[in-house]
Design a protein around this motif. Structure first.
Motif, mmCIF file in Angstrom:
data_model
loop_
_atom_site.group_PDB
_atom_site.id
_atom_site.type_symbol
_atom_site.label_atom_id
_atom_site.label_comp_id
_atom_site.label_asym_id
_atom_site.label_seq_id
_atom_site.Cartn_x
_atom_site.Cartn_y
_atom_site.Cartn_z
ATOM 1 N N ARG A 33 15.168 -24.726 -3.401
ATOM 2 C CA ARG A 33 14.968 -23.544 -2.549
ATOM 3 C C ARG A 33 15.354 -22.348 -3.411
ATOM 4 N NH1 ARG A 33 12.635 -21.885 2.228
ATOM 5 N NH2 ARG A 33 13.970 -20.502 3.403
ATOM 6 N N ALA A 84 12.893 -16.034 0.181
ATOM 7 C CA ALA A 84 13.238 -17.435 -0.086
ATOM 8 C C ALA A 84 11.972 -18.269 0.007
ATOM 9 C CB ALA A 84 14.267 -17.919 0.929
ATOM 10 N N ASP A 86 10.341 -22.450 -1.103
ATOM 11 C CA ASP A 86 10.554 -23.797 -1.619
ATOM 12 C C ASP A 86 9.604 -24.022 -2.787
ATOM 13 O OD1 ASP A 86 12.479 -24.506 0.330
ATOM 14 O OD2 ASP A 86 10.866 -24.816 1.775
#
Length: 117
Positions: A33, A84, A86
């Motif tokens: 992440r 943010a 992934d």
């Protein structure tokens, strides 16, 4: 933290005080992440775009939030934004200002990672 840098005179833009090919690719690890702070150190707003991923806006200036998923965020003059995402789509992906005249004068790099790196 990624500083958005540059100015109108000379007309040149970049990240962390570097432009275009001077900027090292941003390397991340597959499966992690990633959270980046984008700090606008210029006198113009910049719509920052990440190819190949969607990110969540998790902070704008002093306000934390559960923001929407996007692939572009407008970073206001003097502002800070945390995004943010992934790292789940391996490859080499463009990361740049969506003002094309800023991108071509240096505010562009890549985000890179391999599946098992």
């Amino acid at each position: 933290t990624i500083d958005l840098t540059g100015s109108m005179a000379p007309y040149a833009w970049g990240f962390n005080g570097k432009r275009g090919t001077e900027i090292e690719p941003m390397r991340v690890k597959h499966g992690e992440r990633v959270i980046w702070t984008l700090r606008n150190r210029t006198d113009m707003a910049h719509p920052i775009h990440l190819h190949g991923h969607h990110f969540q806006i998790v902070r704008i200036d002093d306000q934390r939030l559960r923001g929407a998923m996007r692939d572009t965020i407008l970073v206001p003059v003097g502002g800070e934004v945390d995004i943010a995402f992934d790292a789940d789509n391996p490859g080499r992906w463009a990361f740049h200002c969506h003002h094309l005249y800023h991108m071509v004068t240096g505010m562009m790099t890549t985000v890179e990672y391999e599946k098992y790196a």
